[in-house]
Scaffold this active site. Structure first.
Site, PDB file in Angstrom:
ATOM      1  N   GLU A  47       5.097  15.687  -5.398  1.00 12.03           N
ATOM      2  CA  GLU A  47       5.526  16.162  -4.087  1.00 12.03           C
ATOM      3  C   GLU A  47       4.383  16.785  -3.295  1.00 12.03           C
ATOM      4  O   GLU A  47       4.601  17.459  -2.297  1.00 12.03           O
ATOM      5  CB  GLU A  47       6.694  17.140  -4.248  1.00 12.03           C
ATOM      6  CG  GLU A  47       7.893  16.443  -4.884  1.00 12.03           C
ATOM      7  CD  GLU A  47       9.127  17.315  -4.977  1.00 12.03           C
ATOM      8  OE1 GLU A  47       9.062  18.500  -4.596  1.00 12.03           O
ATOM      9  OE2 GLU A  47      10.163  16.803  -5.430  1.00 12.03           O
ATOM     10  N   LYS A  87      21.179  16.185  -1.130  1.00 13.33           N
ATOM     11  CA  LYS A  87      20.357  14.978  -1.309  1.00 13.33           C
ATOM     12  C   LYS A  87      21.290  13.793  -1.152  1.00 13.33           C
ATOM     13  O   LYS A  87      22.158  13.576  -2.003  1.00 13.33           O
ATOM     14  CB  LYS A  87      19.745  14.956  -2.711  1.00 13.33           C
ATOM     15  CG  LYS A  87      18.743  16.053  -2.987  1.00 13.33           C
ATOM     16  CD  LYS A  87      18.340  16.033  -4.464  1.00 13.33           C
ATOM     17  CE  LYS A  87      17.177  16.965  -4.741  1.00 13.33           C
ATOM     18  NZ  LYS A  87      16.907  17.084  -6.196  1.00 13.33           N
TER      19      LYS A  87
END
Length: 429
Positions: A209, A341
């Site tokens: 990330e 999500k």
């Protein structure tokens, strides 16, 4: 009517070099909406199913040709002639066609890519930005806010090849006056952190990330390094910038214990709650995600009772963007926030329902990327269009992360004062 005349699926690559699904929804006026499904590394056991081929001779078994075939076959046949603007009807039709609890037949990756592509096509057909269309679908037209970014600048756990157990150490520029300033603050801290780590002789390679992934002596050592970087960037920790953790505890929960291998410590639920509470006393940590294992509801209740009045406790693997599980959590007083999500549940409609349920119960909603991302920036529009108030989309490098931040900059430029940046007010405590 924004009539669907064609749907196309294809296999593309995500930020880890693994295949994922992209879908195009084509309307009768020539408009094309395109969207990609993201993919996670640390996944909750109750997430909707990401359909993979399992053919070891292609992409080590991670191909998505089956999901693509489902888009180009049954999903296309089902949705041709339908109105792209009727999001609920499209999503419910696909869910019904799938017929399973976890979208295992068609694949959540197939359904989601089409769901999001349809929303993008419908927004274009209406001549409005995607965030405005999402606000309409959410039943909150014209109600926007710019989210506080939770920037993951040190990676551990499943997102990095190091000895750090906690998966994400994040900074939140809560003292910024707008999103653009928040982004600048985060970027400056990120660059100062690189210098801090280099001065210690530590690795400055980045994880999935975009955060740094050094070997450290303890999880608290990561917090100390970030605190030093914040100070060197000229900001005050606790006022200008606060901290957040994603423990991803399910990844180190073994035989009923929380096993921090990097530190050589093993805790029961009460002991781990004490450990986390101690960190919040020594550092201005205002948000902790997945502080307990997804199945340890007693541990979650203990953690919520202990620090939930002053710390945002976010359920990710716990709630998996699923309204049935969230409803039970709300009733039992588990956590006080949900991570959103959309590939955990598999459609835009169900995602909006989870956000609405959370907000109605006084829970916060944090819009999130996955560790396997693409250039698709839909979550930026989702955060603004639902006025969620918070977004998690990684660090300040890697274009799969920065694409979302750049989209938020564009949106803030368009909306100005219509989309306030509320900073610390978006959090509990």
């Amino acid at each position: 009517m924004a009539k669907i005349v064609d749907i196309k699926g294809r296999e593309v690559l995500d930020s880890r070099g693994n295949p994922t699904v992209e879908a195009d929804v084509i309307l009768d006026n020539g408009i094309v909406g395109s969207a990609c499904a993201p993919s996670g590394a640390s996944t909750g056991s109750r997430e909707a199913l990401e359909l993979r081929d399992g053919d070891k001779s292609r992409y080590l078994g991670k191909g998505v040709l089956k999901a693509v075939a489902n888009i180009n076959g049954p999903i296309r046949d089902l949705l041709l002639g339908k109105d792209a603007a009727d999001q609920k009807a499209l999503d419910h039709a696909m869910i019904e066609l799938d017929g399973t609890e976890n979208k295992a037949k068609l694949g959540a990756n197939a359904i989601l890519a089409v769901s999001l592509a349809a929303a993008k096509a419908a927004a274009q057909a209406k001549g409005v930005p995607l965030y405005a269309h999402i606000a309409d679908l959410n039943g909150t037209p014209g109600q926007y806010s710019m989210p506080v970014p939770m920037m993951n600048i040190i990676n551990g756990g499943e997102h990095a090849d190091n000895n750090v157990d906690i998966q994400e150490f994040m900074v939140q520029p809560v003292g910024a006056k707008n999103f653009a300033e928040a982004l600048r603050m985060g970027a400056e801290i990120f660059h100062h952190l690189k210098a801090v780590l280099k001065a210690r002789g530590l690795n400055t390679a980045v994880g999935d990330e975009g955060g740094f992934a050094p070997n450290l002596s303890s999880n608290e050592d990561a917090l100390a390094a970030i605190a030093e970087a914040v100070e060197k960037a000229g900001y005050k920790l606790g006022d200008d910038v606060t901290l957040a953790l994603d423990c991803a505890s399910s990844e180190f929960f073994k035989d009923g214990k929380y096993d921090l291998e990097g530190e050589g410590k093993v805790f029961d639920a009460a002991g781990f709650a004490d450990y986390l509470a101690g960190l919040t006393q020594r550092y201005p940590i205002i948000s902790i995600e997945d502080g307990m294992d997804e199945s340890d509801w007693a541990g979650w209740k203990g953690l919520t009772d202990k620090i939930g009045a002053k710390v945002q406790l976010v359920g990710d693997d716990l709630f998996v963007t699923n309204t049935k599980i969230l409803k039970e959590g709300i009733e039992k007083g588990i956590g006080n926030s949900i991570l959103i999500k959309f590939n955990q549940i598999g459609s835009l409609t169900e995602t909006l329902e989870a956000i609405q349920m959370a907000k109605a119960a006084g829970y916060t909603a944090v819009i999130s990327h996955r560790s396997g991302e693409t250039e698709d920036s839909t979550i930026a529009d989702l955060a603004v269009g639902t006025a969620a108030g918070q977004i998690k989309t990684g660090s300040l490098c890697r274009s799969d992360r920065v694409s979302k931040y750049n989209q938020l900059l564009r949106i803030e430029e368009q909306l100005g004062a219509k989309a306030p940046y509320r900073g610390r007010a978006e959090f509990r405590g």
